[in-house]
Scaffold this active site. Structure first.
Site, short mmCIF file in Angstrom:
data_model
loop_
_atom_site.label_atom_id
_atom_site.label_comp_id
_atom_site.label_asym_id
_atom_site.label_seq_id
_atom_site.Cartn_x
_atom_site.Cartn_y
_atom_site.Cartn_z
N GLU A 201 0.77 -1.29 0.10
CA GLU A 201 0.00 0.01 -0.04
C GLU A 201 0.87 1.35 -0.01
O GLU A 201 0.77 2.16 0.75
CB GLU A 201 -1.01 -0.02 1.28
CG GLU A 201 -1.87 -1.28 1.21
CD GLU A 201 -2.86 -1.29 2.50
OE1 GLU A 201 -2.86 -0.46 3.01
OE2 GLU A 201 -3.38 -2.40 2.50
N ASN A 242 1.87 -5.04 -3.19
CA ASN A 242 0.66 -5.46 -2.86
C ASN A 242 0.04 -4.12 -2.63
O ASN A 242 0.38 -3.38 -1.88
CB ASN A 242 0.54 -6.27 -1.73
CG ASN A 242 -0.66 -7.00 -1.26
OD1 ASN A 242 -1.17 -7.64 -2.31
ND2 ASN A 242 -1.20 -6.83 -0.06
N HIS A 278 -10.62 -6.02 -2.12
CA HIS A 278 -11.34 -5.69 -0.84
C HIS A 278 -12.92 -5.20 -1.78
O HIS A 278 -12.69 -3.73 -1.90
CB HIS A 278 -11.05 -4.90 0.16
CG HIS A 278 -10.02 -5.70 0.77
ND1 HIS A 278 -10.12 -6.79 1.53
CD2 HIS A 278 -8.79 -5.35 0.97
CE1 HIS A 278 -9.01 -7.23 2.17
NE2 HIS A 278 -8.06 -6.44 1.74
N GLU A 305 -6.28 -10.75 -1.31
CA GLU A 305 -7.08 -10.51 -0.11
C GLU A 305 -8.26 -10.29 -0.54
O GLU A 305 -9.02 -9.28 -0.04
CB GLU A 305 -6.56 -9.33 0.49
CG GLU A 305 -4.99 -9.08 0.98
CD GLU A 305 -4.53 -7.96 1.67
OE1 GLU A 305 -5.39 -7.27 2.12
OE2 GLU A 305 -3.38 -7.58 1.66
N ASP A 307 -12.21 -10.40 -0.57
CA ASP A 307 -13.57 -10.38 0.05
C ASP A 307 -14.71 -9.59 -0.52
O ASP A 307 -14.12 -8.50 -1.20
CB ASP A 307 -13.62 -10.34 1.58
CG ASP A 307 -12.70 -8.87 2.02
OD1 ASP A 307 -12.84 -7.96 1.19
OD2 ASP A 307 -12.27 -8.80 3.13
#
Length: 385
Positions: A201, A242, A278, A305, A307
């Site tokens: 990030e 990432n 996300h 990651e 979801d």
């Protein structure tokens, strides 16, 4: 001599204790020796071969933990009996994995599902390998909690994704408030970084660099410093950058593309891009185009990651839309040869980070809080088929 799985399953049917299990308690599963009859008003419901749970009844009688109880949920569950990692590997992917965290590892039914390497071929520790956990004091390293997850993955024959090396968050105060000069902080980064999601990030959503102790002190130089240190520490480990909100075309994805190209032109090691994923039900970007664009840089791409959250309460319609969205995301990875794998950011709503971060939102994972597979599970299978 070990019991066969089928014989152990039969043992789970035998009432070992006369006591009844309370609502929400475990009532069956392979190896279970506790109560198999539920208290009045609840039904023993099979979640998976390892875990049955007393759920509030909507009618009908209780059954034993190995039987075929009536589902008590009004929401549709999954229908697929496939195993996700097996399906992913058959589709040509390296793995389908899950994040986890140390406090969850006391939950035996949860661990039983996590440890099934046909279901999950890879594990990412959610917090125990971050800087505050691994180097809480300068030069004092502790990998106790991280090793627990690493050992679990090794025992299960699963891959391990280290997470993470350089991130603006979860830093010990000695790093974030140390007032180090350039050479001091460079040395600290080089000493700390030894693999994995090396840069996490680094950009704002508008494509500018995030202001943190690393960028504010070192400028862009913190990125090659960390990557070079990680490659030196372990030449065989894949080095990733990432980030989130890079799932579709935009300023942030462009900034990351430019960074990777700059690193490549300078012979700085970079092996992959991690696309976090996300996402929100009903709002999925054009991931296929962006994943293909990243892969065209000559690096691996992984959804790291995943979801897909919704505004609560969940409804049948939202769960079906979530299923469709999971399928869309997985199909995007499946269609891009350079997209090597997918990790869900924990597989169950029971341990999802979403409700504590996004007020009023949740139900983001492919298993619900009772470890029951949701329609989203079928969406993942369909996306890989």
């Amino acid at each position: 001599m070990k019991l066969s799985a089928s014989f152990a399953a039969l043992l789970a049917l035998v009432p070992i204790a006369a006591a009844q299990q309370s609502v929400w308690g475990q009532c069956g599963g392979i190896g279970w020796t506790g109560p198999t009859t539920c208290a009045s008003g609840s039904t023993c419901t099979v979640s998976n071969p390892y875990y049955s749970q007393c759920l509030p009844s909507t009618g009908g009688s209780s059954t034993g933990g190995g039987g075929s109880p009536t589902s008590t949920s009004s929401a549709p569950g999954s229908t697929s009996t496939a195993k996700l990692n097996s399906v992913a590997k058959a589709a040509g992917k390296l793995y389908l994995g899950s994040a986890t965290d140390n406090p969850e590892l006391t939950d035996q039914p949860y661990v039983a599902i996590l440890s099934d390497n046909e279901q999950f071929g890879q594990i990412t520790p959610g917090n125990s390998m971050k800087w505050d956990a691994t180097e809480p004091e300068q030069g004092v390293f502790t990998f106790t909690q991280g090793d627990v997850i690493a050992d679990l993955a090794k025992t299960n024959g699963q891959l391990l994704r280290g997470h993470n090396c350089v991130w603006y968050n979860q830093l010990p105060s000695w790093v974030s408030s140390g007032n180090f000069n350039v050479s001091e902080l460079t040395s600290i980064v080089e000493n700390h970084c030894n693999a994995w999601d090396v840069i996490n990030e680094a950009f704002n959503d508008d494509g500018t660099w995030r202001s943190d102790v690393f960028y504010d002190t070192l400028g862009e130089a913190f990125v090659p410093a960390a990557l070079n240190a990680a490659r030196t520490a372990d030449p065989s480990t894949k080095l990733y950058i990432n980030d989130y909100n890079i799932e579709g075309p935009g300023a942030k994805a462009t900034a990351l593309t430019n960074l990777v190209q700059s690193l490549q032109s300078s012979n700085v090691p970079i092996d992959g891009i991690g696309v976090q994923g996300h996402l929100i039900v009903g709002s999925i970007p054009d991931m296929k185009t962006q994943l293909a664009a990243f892969a065209s840089l000559g690096v691996e791409v992984a959804i790291t990651e995943l979801d897909i959250r919704m505004t609560l309460p969940s409804t049948d319609a939202l769960l079906q839309q979530q299923k469709t969205n999971y399928q869309t995301v997985i199909e995007a990875c499946q269609s891009v040869a350079g997209c090597i794998g997918i990790t869900v950011w924990d597989y169950t709503d029971k341990y999802s980070w979403v409700p504590s971060t996004f007020s009023g939102q949740g139900a983001a994972c492919p298993w619900d809080e009772n470890l029951v597979q949701k329609p989203a599970f079928d969406g993942i299978v369909a996306g890989l088929s």
